[in-house]
Every structure is written in structure tokens, then in C-alpha cells.
Design an enzyme around this catalytic site. Structure first.
Site, PDB file in Angstrom:
ATOM      1  N   TYR A 166       3.898  10.043 -10.529  1.00 57.73           N
ATOM      2  CA  TYR A 166       2.875   9.267  -9.820  1.00 57.73           C
ATOM      3  C   TYR A 166       2.082   8.387 -10.798  1.00 57.73           C
ATOM      4  O   TYR A 166       1.908   7.179 -10.576  1.00 57.73           O
ATOM      5  CB  TYR A 166       1.942  10.233  -9.084  1.00 57.73           C
ATOM      6  CG  TYR A 166       0.912   9.555  -8.213  1.00 57.73           C
ATOM      7  CD1 TYR A 166       1.249   9.106  -6.948  1.00 57.73           C
ATOM      8  CD2 TYR A 166      -0.398   9.364  -8.656  1.00 57.73           C
ATOM      9  CE1 TYR A 166       0.306   8.478  -6.133  1.00 57.73           C
ATOM     10  CE2 TYR A 166      -1.344   8.746  -7.858  1.00 57.73           C
ATOM     11  CZ  TYR A 166      -0.990   8.305  -6.600  1.00 57.73           C
ATOM     12  OH  TYR A 166      -1.921   7.686  -5.802  1.00 57.73           O
TER      13      TYR A 166
ATOM     14  N   ASN B 101       0.796  -1.230   0.000  1.00 60.05           N
ATOM     15  CA  ASN B 101       0.000   0.000   0.000  1.00 60.05           C
ATOM     16  C   ASN B 101       0.830   1.283   0.000  1.00 60.05           C
ATOM     17  O   ASN B 101       0.351   2.323  -0.439  1.00 60.05           O
ATOM     18  CB  ASN B 101      -0.924  -0.034   1.230  1.00 60.05           C
ATOM     19  CG  ASN B 101      -1.544   1.321   1.521  1.00 60.05           C
ATOM     20  OD1 ASN B 101      -2.453   1.749   0.817  1.00 60.05           O
ATOM     21  ND2 ASN B 101      -1.020   2.027   2.523  1.00 60.05           N
TER      22      ASN B 101
HETATM   23  C1  BGC Z   1      -4.224  10.396  -5.562  1.00 65.97           C
HETATM   24  C2  BGC Z   1      -5.073  11.514  -5.003  1.00 65.97           C
HETATM   25  C3  BGC Z   1      -6.138  11.907  -5.979  1.00 65.97           C
HETATM   26  C4  BGC Z   1      -6.889  10.703  -6.514  1.00 65.97           C
HETATM   27  C5  BGC Z   1      -7.877  11.055  -7.624  1.00 65.97           C
HETATM   28  C6  BGC Z   1      -5.118   9.282  -5.991  1.00 65.97           C
HETATM   29  O1  BGC Z   1      -4.368   8.192  -6.437  1.00 65.97           O
HETATM   30  O2  BGC Z   1      -3.275   9.971  -4.580  1.00 65.97           O
HETATM   31  O3  BGC Z   1      -4.243  12.622  -4.686  1.00 65.97           O
HETATM   32  O4  BGC Z   1      -7.077  12.782  -5.356  1.00 65.97           O
HETATM   33  O5  BGC Z   1      -5.977   9.746  -7.008  1.00 65.97           O
HETATM   34  O6  BGC Z   1      -7.314  11.886  -8.601  1.00 65.97           O
END
Ligand code: BGC
Length: 263
Positions: A161, A89
Site C-alpha cells: 500500500y 480514487n
Molecule cells: C489508509 C487507512 C489509514 C490511514 C492513516 C489511509 O491511507 O487507507 O487505512 O487509517 O491511511 O494511516
């Protein structure tokens, strides 16, 4: 259904806050022993382990550090004798438009979110096959990789990310294919906007929250319990025929809400 994970031991990485803490609570409520792994949140992890009782411990370690991951599993087996469920996680964001994104921040996010899950999954598979399977449990071992809607939805300004989560998705499916013959299940849960510290900016300010809700057809921001319920199900025998699946827990965020009245 109380007790459906009775007798099983789970490791939750990044379990000290947010979605991880919700998952640790959910698994514990279902009867599992839980190891709450943390990186920087020692106090919170210890408080949570205390809240969960004698079937829980907190254990520190950076998931991107190979030796630390091995120690986490050693500690789990030392305390509870085995490991049956592993929830990969831990995840971080270090956001910037590409022109400003440093190589360091690119690497750190990939190291924690993708390499960290690889190290945790690898150790899990090794340990699952070293131990005697539990007679009353259908799978020999069970892994859930926590991903994101951004394994599918591109996200400008968050390239590290999104790349890490896309990677998690194919890593998870590839591993599921590889270890299914050994009766090890591997699935992913892809949360949307869940109310946690990682996205506080997006829900604490009313205008930002209004904009965020435009992306969620179901009309509410998710809670860690929404994710925990799905993870607990995936960790249980009820989902025994499910492997290699990405389960979106997102209130419809991946349904292209912009198309509801357009296109
Ligand atoms: C992110 C969040 C975001 C969400 C939807 C998640 O994976 O960590 O910051 O709000 O996705 O966009």
C-alpha cells in the site's frame, strides 16, 4: 458556493463507497454531472447515482483493466457529451508483514492503486485533448489523484500500500509537469485517517480508536466530506494556479505528532 462546477462532467473511480462516495456527493452538490464508477459495489453505486439525480449515472469497471477504463470514458461521453474532471480514487489494502505477503497481494494492490490511476489518468488526458474546451472554464481538464498520508509516512505491515501511494505521488507530479503546457491540471489529495470501511478496524474498537487519535493532533478522525471539500476546490477554477500539489487532509498526521513532547 453552489454551482461552481455547473456544466462540467466528472468521473469518480471507486465512487460507490467511502471517500469516493463523499467526493461524488461533493462534486454533484457543486453542480457537476457525476459518473460513479464501481468495481464490486454495483448496488451502492446505483443507489448513490439515484440519490444524486438525473445528473449522475453508475458505471462498473475495474480500473486496472485497460479496456474497462476506455469503456468507462466512452460511457461518460455517451451520456454527458464530455469529461472535464477526473478523480482517480479507487484504492484497496491487502495488508501483511513482508514475510507473509504473497506476490499476488503485492501485485493486486499495485495494479489497482498505481496502474489503475495511470490508466485512468492516461485516458483522461487523451479525452481532454480530443474535445473542445468549455469557454467559461479556465483549465482544459482537471485530474485529482487520491493518494494517502502514506505517500510520505512509511507504514510497517503495509508495504504494498505504501509503495503504491508513494508511486501515485510521483506519477501525479510528473504528469502535472508534462501536461501543464496544455492547460491540464493534475493534483493529489493525501487523506489521513478518514472514517470509511477501509480502516474500520482502526476506529470501531474503542482501544484502537484511542491509539489512532494519538496520531492525529487535531483530535478527531476525518470524514469523507473533509476530503470531498478539498477535491471540489481543486476541481474548480478557484484553484486554477495550483498544479502538481499534494494536499494533505489529515488533521496534522504528517506533523510528526510523536515529537510534540519528545526529541
Ligand atoms: C489508509 C487507512 C489509514 C490511514 C492513516 C489511509 O491511507 O487507507 O487505512 O487509517 O491511511 O494511516
Amino acid at each position: 458556493m453552489k454551482g461552481r462546477l455547473e456544466g462540467r462532467t466528472a468521473v469518480v473511480t471507486g465512487g460507490s463507497s467511502g471517500i469516493g462516495a463523499g467526493i461524488a456527493r461533493g462534486l454533484s452538490r457543486a453542480g457537476a454531472n457525476v459518473v460513479v464508477n464501481y468495481h464490486s459495489g454495483r448496488e451502492r453505486a446505483e443507489e448513490l447515482a439515484q440519490e444524486l439525480g438525473s445528473g449522475a449515472i453508475a458505471y462498473g469497471g475495474d480500473v486496472s483493466d485497460e479496456a474497462a477504463v476506455a469503456k468507462l470514458f466512452d460511457a461518460t461521453i455517451e451520456r454527458f457529451g464530455r469529461v472535464d474532471i477526473v478523480i482517480a480514487n479507487s484504492g484497496i489494502q491487502k495488508d501483511a508483514p513482508i514475510r507473509e505477503l504473497s506476490l499476488e497481494d503485492w501485485k493486486r494492490v499495485l495494479d489497482v492503486n498505481l496502474t489503475g490511476q495511470f490508466l485512468v489518468c492516461r485516458e483522461a488526458v487523451r479525452r481532454f485533448t480530443e474535445q473542445t474546451p468549455l469557454p467559461h472554464v479556465r483549465a482544459r481538464g482537471n485530474i485529482v489523484c487520491i493518494s494517502s498520508v502514506h505517500e510520505q509516512i512509511p507504514w510497517a505491515g503495509h508495504i504494498n500500500y505504501a509503495a503504491s501511494k508513494g508511486g501515485v505521488m510521483l506519477m501525479m507530479k510528473t504528469l502535472a509537469q508534462e501536461v501543464a503546457p496544455e492547460r491540464i491540471r493534475v493534483n493529489g489529495v493525501a487523506p489521513g485517517a478518514i472514517k470509511t470501511p477501509i480502516n474500520e478496524e482502526a476506529w470501531s474498537d474503542p482501544e484502537a480508536k484511542r491509539k489512532l487519535l494519538e496520531l492525529i493532533p487535531y483530535g478527531r478522525i476525518g470524514e469523507p466530506e473533509d476530503v470531498a471539500a478539498c477535491v471540489t476546490w481543486l476541481a474548480s477554477d478557484e484553484s486554477d494556479y495550483v498544479t502538481g500539489a499534494s494536499l494533505f487532509v489529515d488533521g496534522g498526521m504528517t506533523l510528526y505528532p510523536g515529537f510534540a513532547d519528545n526529541g
